[in-house]
Design a protein around this motif. Structure first.
Motif, PDB file in Angstrom:
ATOM      1  N   ASP A   3     -12.534   5.213  -6.050  1.00  0.00           N
ATOM      2  CA  ASP A   3     -10.950   4.260  -6.123  1.00  0.00           C
ATOM      3  C   ASP A   3     -10.634   4.607  -7.448  1.00  0.00           C
ATOM      4  O   ASP A   3      -9.186   4.381  -7.036  1.00  0.00           O
ATOM      5  CB  ASP A   3     -11.435   2.984  -5.453  1.00  0.00           C
ATOM      6  N   ASP A   4     -10.909   4.609  -8.391  1.00  0.00           N
ATOM      7  CA  ASP A   4      -9.592   4.510  -9.815  1.00  0.00           C
ATOM      8  C   ASP A   4      -8.769   6.060  -9.707  1.00  0.00           C
ATOM      9  O   ASP A   4      -8.282   6.283  -9.904  1.00  0.00           O
ATOM     10  CB  ASP A   4     -10.818   4.684 -10.699  1.00  0.00           C
ATOM     11  N   ALA A   5     -10.434   6.822  -9.184  1.00  0.00           N
ATOM     12  CA  ALA A   5      -9.433   8.190  -9.261  1.00  0.00           C
ATOM     13  C   ALA A   5      -8.114   7.983  -8.668  1.00  0.00           C
ATOM     14  O   ALA A   5      -7.349   9.074  -8.446  1.00  0.00           O
ATOM     15  CB  ALA A   5     -10.448   9.542  -8.985  1.00  0.00           C
ATOM     16  N   PHE A   6      -8.617   7.411  -7.236  1.00  0.00           N
ATOM     17  CA  PHE A   6      -7.577   7.593  -6.108  1.00  0.00           C
ATOM     18  C   PHE A   6      -5.870   7.481  -6.845  1.00  0.00           C
ATOM     19  O   PHE A   6      -4.976   7.778  -6.557  1.00  0.00           O
ATOM     20  CB  PHE A   6      -7.852   7.747  -5.168  1.00  0.00           C
ATOM     21  N   VAL A   7      -6.991   6.417  -7.101  1.00  0.00           N
ATOM     22  CA  VAL A   7      -5.337   5.230  -7.660  1.00  0.00           C
ATOM     23  C   VAL A   7      -5.194   6.056  -9.133  1.00  0.00           C
ATOM     24  O   VAL A   7      -3.462   6.056  -8.819  1.00  0.00           O
ATOM     25  CB  VAL A   7      -5.857   3.994  -8.203  1.00  0.00           C
ATOM     26  N   VAL A   8      -5.627   6.304  -9.851  1.00  0.00           N
ATOM     27  CA  VAL A   8      -4.814   6.766 -10.861  1.00  0.00           C
ATOM     28  C   VAL A   8      -3.893   8.099 -10.633  1.00  0.00           C
ATOM     29  O   VAL A   8      -3.146   8.531 -11.460  1.00  0.00           O
ATOM     30  CB  VAL A   8      -6.321   7.560 -11.965  1.00  0.00           C
ATOM     31  N   SER A   9      -4.731   8.824  -9.664  1.00  0.00           N
ATOM     32  CA  SER A   9      -4.190  10.189  -9.425  1.00  0.00           C
ATOM     33  C   SER A   9      -2.901  10.603  -8.856  1.00  0.00           C
ATOM     34  O   SER A   9      -1.905  10.389  -8.958  1.00  0.00           O
ATOM     35  CB  SER A   9      -4.812  11.805  -8.739  1.00  0.00           C
ATOM     36  N   TRP A  10      -2.912   9.261  -7.631  1.00  0.00           N
ATOM     37  CA  TRP A  10      -1.246   8.530  -7.311  1.00  0.00           C
ATOM     38  C   TRP A  10      -0.289   8.101  -8.098  1.00  0.00           C
ATOM     39  O   TRP A  10       0.352   8.802  -8.133  1.00  0.00           O
ATOM     40  CB  TRP A  10      -1.098   7.899  -6.306  1.00  0.00           C
ATOM     41  N   ILE A  11      -0.976   7.462  -9.488  1.00  0.00           N
ATOM     42  CA  ILE A  11      -0.016   6.915 -10.097  1.00  0.00           C
ATOM     43  C   ILE A  11       0.460   7.630 -10.977  1.00  0.00           C
ATOM     44  O   ILE A  11       2.136   8.217 -11.027  1.00  0.00           O
ATOM     45  CB  ILE A  11      -1.015   5.982 -11.384  1.00  0.00           C
TER      46      ILE A  11
END
Length: 141
Positions: A89-97
């Motif tokens: 979930d962190d990877a998805f959120v950081v990539s979206w940011i």
């Protein structure tokens, strides 16, 4: 089965968006990440004063909320319960940011370059950063 395919398609779509944003940021003549990050406070100020209409307050709040989620203690719950899978979930959120910041600053810096430098008072560098240097010109009649 259909839900799994939809989830997989959404993940690939996110990766394509991130890859496109990185290509945009890395192309020759594009602003550096330092220029982009320096533009974020100006972007926020111009959006909230109504001067810039390329970003919405809601989008800026979503980016801020995503950053708050990644750095908050609440984010440690998925990692504690799911281990390595909780990091997904962190990877998805950081990539979206990252994609959101690159895309928003790309549009904002282009808008700043196209807008007369007198709108905020003071000179602007090539990427729109305010400078204290005088701007010399000649009046043509």
């Amino acid at each position: 089965m259909a839900a799994a395919r939809a989830g997989k398609a959404a993940r690939w779509g996110m990766f394509r968006t991130l890859a496109s944003a990185i290509r945009t940021a890395a192309r020759p003549g594009s602003p550096s990440m330092q220029d982009r990050l320096a533009a974020v406070p100006r972007l926020i100020r111009a959006t909230f004063t109504g001067e810039y209409h390329g970003a919405t307050k809601g989008r800026l709040f979503l980016i801020a909320a995503a950053v708050a989620y990644v750095v908050s203690p609440v984010d440690f719950v998925p990692e504690a319960l799911l281990g390595v899978f909780g990091l997904a979930d962190d990877a998805f959120v950081v990539s979206w940011i990252a994609a959101a910041v690159i895309n928003e600053t790309e549009s904002f810096l282009a808008w700043e370059r196209a807008t007369p430098s007198g709108r905020s008072g003071g000179a602007r560098s090539a990427w729109g950063a305010a400078t204290d240097e005088p701007v010399y010109s000649k009046v043509v009649r």
